[in-house]
Design an enzyme around this catalytic site. Structure first.
Site, PDB file in Angstrom:
ATOM      1  N   GLU A   1     -14.814  18.560  -0.833  1.00  8.54           N
ATOM      2  CA  GLU A   1     -14.885  19.573  -1.890  1.00  8.54           C
ATOM      3  C   GLU A   1     -15.546  20.853  -1.381  1.00  8.54           C
ATOM      4  O   GLU A   1     -16.048  20.917  -0.262  1.00  8.54           O
ATOM      5  CB  GLU A   1     -15.694  19.031  -3.085  1.00  8.54           C
TER       6      GLU A   1
ATOM      7  N   ASP B   1     -24.063  23.431  -7.681  1.00 13.07           N
ATOM      8  CA  ASP B   1     -22.898  24.016  -7.008  1.00 13.07           C
ATOM      9  C   ASP B   1     -23.106  25.482  -6.656  1.00 13.07           C
ATOM     10  O   ASP B   1     -22.311  26.347  -7.016  1.00 13.07           O
ATOM     11  CB  ASP B   1     -21.645  23.863  -7.877  1.00 13.07           C
TER      12      ASP B   1
END
Length: 560
Positions: free
Chosen positions: A234, A60
């Protein structure tokens, strides 16, 4: 080896209630690690760089530019210190300069959480001399941000944003002074039309009060095309280029269907329009049996260089045969090409992510930095006053059971197993290669204590290889957890070993196989266990958001 330090952690831990010293500390003299992946055998040519840029459990990623400097961070989940901070001047050589969450008071509530809970996807931004790092503590305090004027720290205590319902928050500072916040959140009326149906929310936020200005609104429902039932929209990031606002998001989940998509609008009050050529990055349309695949690409963040070039940092995975990977999700980088009509493309569909490619048009840094990719050897002699940034605790420590003293790592063992949702007396570093060797030298512990090395990806998927003294003398052992509590899979008697004698424990990993060896003080090499199943340390077997971790572990034995 050059040591990097986080003295704030040591100072904070020293202030904690001292750990009961009834247990005898175990001294580790050194820990070494060497990677040997075939895909890294040929170094990049001059002018090129190697993907991934951060190998191992660095998922991420988020990045930002401040003048001639670049900064990046990644998720850290239930590990402490949290949110590693990296610095680079050339986007190729990355040096870790700290952690944003390096004081126990900043990362509370991790007891009781699993290794893949706690700190999820962060976003790092810079505005008017201040760095902002916003993230989510899942099952903790939820969404919050921290600030710093120096990215190396200190960072502020968490500033909670309890009104956000979701994850993956991101800040956008507009040219007119207004500040906007996006995040993954529930679909309209909190009514999911299918599994994985989520939405992107937009709020204006007052950073003086940390409250929203007006009501938030859904700007993306489901994804690019709701009729196709897109899942897990996301990591939304807004940026501005020319007269357009752009929104780039991950879509498809973090596994093999992962992708990156883009939308744009002329005004934040107007509808966001998806590009007809989405996704702008994916590997899901390539043959699964291709050689040396890179898969699951997405979760990108965009960087604009001073010269107008654009680059994307993103996560991807490099599995070995069978689709297994112990290294977790890693950080990759690719240039962004802009179309004539103003859309960004990271990589055209059908193309493979290159392992090596031309580096950004930036002066190559001359500063020596610890290696973060390729094949390398690394060793910690524990001769610095503080732990290096490579080491992490599982969950925030609540007592001071670790000390660097007399050139040794001294661990006071706790009666906490790896299967418990507590802070075990274990520190770990990332497995960064599919093929590797790791070793440590330590002293034989006293009766009632075991010591060795743990390799871990989840509470119920791990190995612990070590030595301990029983009523019948010393023995080497291997414990294994495979969707279960630990079970003993191997034991070997150790003749003539005494407390305080130095032994060397070596781990050899070869993709899906892992072997454990012990060298005794007289030079005898004992095979503790050979060719055990290393796929239990993979996300393919043990669903997890992290990669395999390994390092020195000492434990009080139950019943002693």
């Amino acid at each position: 080896m050059r040591k990097l330090q986080y003295s704030a952690t040591a100072l904070a831990l020293a202030a904690l209630a001292p750990f009961a010293q009834s247990a005898e500390p175990v001294a580790f003299d050194w820990f070494s690690y060497r990677g040997n992946d075939a895909v890294f055998d040929t170094p990049p040519h001059a002018g090129q760089f190697q993907n991934p840029i951060l190998a191992g459990f660095y998922p991420d990623p988020s990045s930002c530019r401040v003048g001639d400097d670049f900064y990046a961070t990644t998720s850290s989940f239930a590990f402490y210190p949290g949110l590693p901070i990296f610095h680079s001047t050339d986007l190729v050589n990355w040096k870790q300069i700290g952690h944003a969450l390096d004081r126990p008071s900043q990362l509370t509530g991790t007891e009781g959480l699993r290794s893949s809970q706690a700190i999820f996807a962060p976003t790092i931004r810079h505005h008017d001399g201040v760095f902002y790092l916003i993230t989510t503590s899942v099952y903790g305090i939820n969404n919050f941000y921290v600030t710093a004027t120096d990215p190396a720290g200190p960072w502020s205590d968490p500033i909670p944003l309890p009104w956000i319902d979701g994850i993956d928050p991101s800040l956008f500072f507009d040219e007119d002074g207004r500040v906007w916040l996006t995040h993954n959140g529930p679909p309209p009326n909190n009514d999911s039309l299918y599994e994985g149906h989520r939405a992107v929310w937009l709020w204006e936020i007052d950073l003086e009060t940390n409250q929203p200005i007006g009501e938030g609104k859904i700007i993306i429902n489901g994804g690019v095309d709701l009729s196709q039932k897109p899942v897990w929209i996301e990591a939304p990031h807004i940026f501005k280029k020319d007269d357009w606002y752009y929104l780039t998001c991950a879509e498809g989940g973090t596994s093999i269907q992962h992708s990156q998509v883009v939308f744009r609008t002329k005004s934040l009050d107007e509808e966001w329009v998806p590009w007809d050529n989405n996704p702008i990055l994916t590997q899901r349309d390539l043959p699964a049996d291709r050689e040396n695949p890179i898969i699951a690409a997405g979760h990108a963040d965009f960087l604009e260089l001073e010269n107008g070039d654009w680059w994307a940092t993103f996560l991807a995975i490099r599995p070995y045969e069978g689709g297994f990977y112990n290294t977790g999700r890693e950080v990759y980088m690719l240039p962004i090409e802009w179309t004539e009509d103003g859309w960004p493309m990271i990589l055209e569909q059908g193309k493979e992510i290159p392992w090596q490619l031309e580096r950004p048009d930036l002066p190559l840094s001359q500063e020596p930095v610890p290696p973060t990719t390729g094949n390398f050897a690394w060793r910690d002699d524990f001769d610095a006053p503080e732990l290096g940034y490579e080491w992490m605790y599982l969950r925030t420590p609540q007592d001071n059971w670790l000390e660097l003293k007399d050139g040794q790592l001294q661990i006071t063992p706790k009666n906490v197993g790896l299967s418990e949702l507590k802070n075990p007396s274990w520190i770990s570093r990332r497995q960064q290669h599919s093929t590797y060797q790791a070793a440590t030298q330590f002293e034989a512990p006293v009766q009632g204590t075991s010591a060795g090395v743990a390799a871990f990806i989840r509470e119920d998927y791990n190995f612990y290889c070590g030595i301990r003294k029983t009523d019948k003398g010393y023995e080497a052992f291997l414990e294994k957890s495979e969707e279960s509590a630990p079970r003993l899979v191997a034991t070997h008697k150790l003749e003539n070993l005494e407390a305080g004698d130095q032994v060397i424990l070596r781990i050899e990993g070869e993709k899906e196989r892992i072997s454990f060896y012990l060298e005794t003080p007289d030079g005898e090499i004992l095979t503790v266990a050979r060719d055990e199943d290393a796929t239990i340390l993979t996300t393919t077997r043990a669903w997890s958001f992290i990669g395999a971790m390994m390092g020195p572990y000492a434990r009080l034995e139950s019943g002693e």
